[in-house]
Motif scaffolding. Structure first.
Motif, mmCIF file in Angstrom:
data_model
loop_
_atom_site.group_PDB
_atom_site.id
_atom_site.type_symbol
_atom_site.label_atom_id
_atom_site.label_comp_id
_atom_site.label_asym_id
_atom_site.label_seq_id
_atom_site.Cartn_x
_atom_site.Cartn_y
_atom_site.Cartn_z
ATOM 1 N N LEU A 245 1.105 -0.677 -0.132
ATOM 2 C CA LEU A 245 -0.213 -0.407 0.128
ATOM 3 C C LEU A 245 0.626 1.343 -0.159
ATOM 4 O O LEU A 245 1.923 1.121 0.638
ATOM 5 N N PRO A 246 0.445 2.398 -0.248
ATOM 6 C CA PRO A 246 1.236 3.301 -0.146
ATOM 7 C C PRO A 246 1.778 3.952 1.147
ATOM 8 O O PRO A 246 0.531 3.848 2.132
ATOM 9 N N MET A 247 2.589 4.615 1.487
ATOM 10 C CA MET A 247 2.763 4.646 2.966
ATOM 11 C C MET A 247 3.277 6.298 2.929
ATOM 12 O O MET A 247 4.575 6.709 2.385
ATOM 13 N N TYR A 248 3.454 6.922 4.128
ATOM 14 C CA TYR A 248 4.098 8.181 4.416
ATOM 15 C C TYR A 248 3.837 7.840 5.952
ATOM 16 O O TYR A 248 3.571 7.454 6.379
ATOM 17 N N THR A 249 4.721 8.680 5.975
ATOM 18 C CA THR A 249 5.461 9.593 7.459
ATOM 19 C C THR A 249 4.874 11.033 7.658
ATOM 20 O O THR A 249 5.353 12.008 6.623
ATOM 21 N N ASN A 250 4.347 11.512 8.841
ATOM 22 C CA ASN A 250 4.190 13.273 8.825
ATOM 23 C C ASN A 250 4.900 13.847 9.853
ATOM 24 O O ASN A 250 6.109 12.708 10.668
ATOM 25 N N ALA A 251 4.975 14.951 9.648
ATOM 26 C CA ALA A 251 5.678 15.965 10.512
ATOM 27 C C ALA A 251 5.639 16.945 10.816
ATOM 28 O O ALA A 251 4.342 17.539 10.808
ATOM 29 N N TRP A 252 5.797 16.619 12.419
ATOM 30 C CA TRP A 252 5.269 18.004 13.665
ATOM 31 C C TRP A 252 6.347 19.008 12.640
ATOM 32 O O TRP A 252 7.700 19.125 13.666
ATOM 33 N N LEU A 253 6.203 20.589 12.780
ATOM 34 C CA LEU A 253 7.422 20.923 11.563
ATOM 35 C C LEU A 253 7.849 21.815 12.652
ATOM 36 O O LEU A 253 7.533 22.775 14.045
ATOM 37 N N PRO A 269 11.294 15.239 10.430
ATOM 38 C CA PRO A 269 11.341 15.875 8.885
ATOM 39 C C PRO A 269 11.197 16.666 8.851
ATOM 40 O O PRO A 269 10.025 17.256 8.048
ATOM 41 N N VAL A 270 11.617 18.024 9.566
ATOM 42 C CA VAL A 270 11.261 19.655 8.981
ATOM 43 C C VAL A 270 11.976 20.017 7.618
ATOM 44 O O VAL A 270 12.727 18.987 7.483
ATOM 45 N N ASP A 285 6.189 7.371 0.419
ATOM 46 C CA ASP A 285 6.305 7.954 -0.864
ATOM 47 C C ASP A 285 5.853 9.087 -0.422
ATOM 48 O O ASP A 285 6.078 9.966 -1.721
ATOM 49 N N LEU A 286 5.961 9.506 0.529
ATOM 50 C CA LEU A 286 6.393 11.193 0.484
ATOM 51 C C LEU A 286 5.666 11.562 2.266
ATOM 52 O O LEU A 286 5.891 10.723 3.348
ATOM 53 N N ILE A 287 6.486 12.567 2.169
ATOM 54 C CA ILE A 287 6.762 12.876 3.727
ATOM 55 C C ILE A 287 5.412 14.328 4.383
ATOM 56 O O ILE A 287 5.807 15.140 2.742
#
Length: 526
Positions: A245-253, A269-270, A285-287
């Motif tokens: 499946l498509p996967m990503y992680t997210n960022a606390w800026l 990932p800032v 796939d993305l951040i």
């Protein structure tokens, strides 16, 4: 990036609160919030502590509940894997991880005090997280590969070290003193731009050396970023080997103007580490940035940082309020966002299921977006999607279309908006005084689609008499139209008219729309 049954899909909706996926009752309120927005997708956590309460003993009943409830409500699902990291800490790890501090060692502060954060240098933690994630992906493949309710998985949540600039444990110190991986150094040299490349240049563009020798004072943060990114990429790779499946992680800026590691999760990932993360995570796939800033100058910088040739803009978290509503429109129109979600969607309704007042403007904007979604997907990246956003002290907003100039005034336009039939009864509480907002899609030189709450005036963009037409636009009709219709779009983007306007409803060059008009389609005379 996102697909359903082989067709492109644009996920739009809300994220449940952190603890809302533990039981069906709380989950129901999140689903109700997504439905109130007209969204098509729910983001909901899956908790490591719940699916593996005892080591190697898995319980996916909570996952099955998510699948069942989303299917009942015709929603898709993005699974958020709360495991090693959740907001820069380890709150959702199982008890057997938390209590065994020798096997699963923690990040150490500079004074040697352990933090409530698993170290990214802990191989036991990495293998345990990856094993659980493999089991989760196997379960999703077994239960959902035919249905495709789940369209993507977020690997961890806002990873990094909250409260300290880096890990000061012996393993981390050894890595910091060790050589920067040659493959990373070669990659950074080849970038020729960006934050990491600039730091490399500032420190003499060395051919080899330790992290601090190569990157100076940024060495600690960059080493931490490399370690955490490689950790997460390993987990993603293990999961994708089971179910791709498509996967990503997210960022606390990081905070604009106050970018101090530890105030945000260090090593996450800032903007300053994004080039390292993109290189270190080929299985993501993305951040995705979590954007809560309502200051547009900051918002614009964030969008520009995360919209890259190797990284489409996807916003998994934002606030469900009016200020975030206008930034959502900008993200979709100006930065080609491929999906957008508000956090805490289970809190936008009162006990009777009605929208809270603070959420009304966001909901109106969101519904307008959803009404145009097939065309947003079709024209994304072409410059033909335009956001109507009312700023403080701004009198109007202008648009340069292919053959026309458009203007949306940010003042009360009087009785034109009263010209509705019985299906368009106005609710003054919801309309009067609300900021103008919405989208304009330029489907052709003479074809436009409108949704939102605004008036659009149009005049010819050039040619004989255009200036006179502009001067007379409040008295005469400066453009002629073949048709003005209200209606809706099918899933394939076909427009279905439900009401035809003419005469008083479409004069003086003014084409208006409200949240209760649906989609307005305008076809002008060539």
């Amino acid at each position: 990036m996102f697909t359903v049954k082989g067709k492109p899909f644009m996920p739009m909706g809300g994220q449940s609160k952190n603890s809302s996926a533990y039981n069906a009752e709380e989950l129901a309120s999140a689903i109700a919030g997504v439905k109130a927005l007209g969204g098509n997708t729910l983001e909901a956590p899956v908790y490591w502590e719940q699916v593996e309460p005892q080591e190697r003993q898995f319980d996916f009943s909570s996952v099955d509940m998510l699948l069942e409830e989303c299917r009942k409500n015709d929603l898709h699902l993005i699974v958020l894997w709360f495991a090693t990291w959740k907001n820069g800490e380890m709150r959702y790890c199982p008890g057997w991880i938390k209590t065994d501090k020798q096997r699963f060692f923690r990040v150490l502060r500079s004074d040697g005090v352990p933090m409530n954060i698993l170290s990214s240098f802990c191989e036991e933690a990495l293998h345990a997280d990856a094993r659980a994630f493999r089991a989760l992906m196997g379960h999703l493949k077994e239960k959902d590969s035919d249905t495709e309710t789940v369209i993507s998985v977020q690997v961890e949540n806002e990873p990094g070290i909250l409260g300290c600039d880096r890990d000061y444990g012996p393993e981390a110190n050894a890595a910091l003193s060790g050589a920067v991986p040659s493959e990373l150094l070669e990659h950074v040299k080849g970038l020729e731009e960006g934050s990491v490349w600039e730091v490399l240049q500032k420190n003499g563009s060395k051919e080899h050396g330790s992290w601090e020798e190569v990157f100076g004072v940024k060495g600690g943060e960059f080493c931490t970023a490399w370690s955490i990114a490689k950790y997460i990429d390993h987990i993603a790779a293990e999961g994708r080997a089971i179910y791709n499946l498509p996967m990503y992680t997210n960022a606390w800026l990081s905070f604009p103007g106050w970018p101090i590691p530890g105030f945000y999760p260090a090593g996450g990932p800032v903007r300053s580490t994004l080039d390292i993360w993109k290189f270190a995570t080929p299985h993501l796939d993305l951040i995705a940035p979590d954007i809560y800033s309502v200051n547009y100058s900051d918002y614009r910088i964030i969008c520009e940082d995360y919209l890259r040739p190797d990284n489409p803009l996807f916003v998994p978290e934002s606030g469900p309020d009016g200020l975030n509503a206008r930034n959502m429109l900008r993200a979709l129109a100006d930065y080609n966002a491929i999906g957008y979600f508000c956090f805490g969607v289970d809190s936008i309704l009162d006990m009777e299921g009605n929208l809270l007042e603070d959420a009304v403007l966001f909901a109106e904007s969101f519904r307008s977006v959803m009404s145009l979604l097939p065309l947003i997907q079709k024209y994304r990246g072409t410059g033909k999607v335009h956001a109507v956003v009312e700023e403080d002290y701004q009198m109007n907003q202008s648009f340069e279309f292919e053959q026309y100039i458009g203007a949306v005034p940010f003042i009360n336009m009087g009785p034109a908006s009263d010209n509705k039939d019985h299906r368009h009864a106005r609710n003054p509480k919801l309309i009067e005084g609300r900021p103008k907002h919405g989208l304009i899609i330029e489907a052709g030189p003479q074809e436009f689609y409108l949704a939102g709450n605004f008036h659009l005036f149009m005049v010819p963009g050039s040619g004989p008499g255009w200036l006179d037409a502009l001067k007379m636009s409040l008295v005469l009709t400066p453009v002629d139209y073949l048709s003005v219709e209200e209606g809706y779009l099918t899933e394939t983007g076909e427009f279905v008219p439900t009401r035809t306007r003419n005469g008083d409803e479409s004069v003086f060059g003014s084409f208006w729309t409200t949240p209760y008009c649906g989609v307005v389609r305008i076809v002008l005379t060539p």
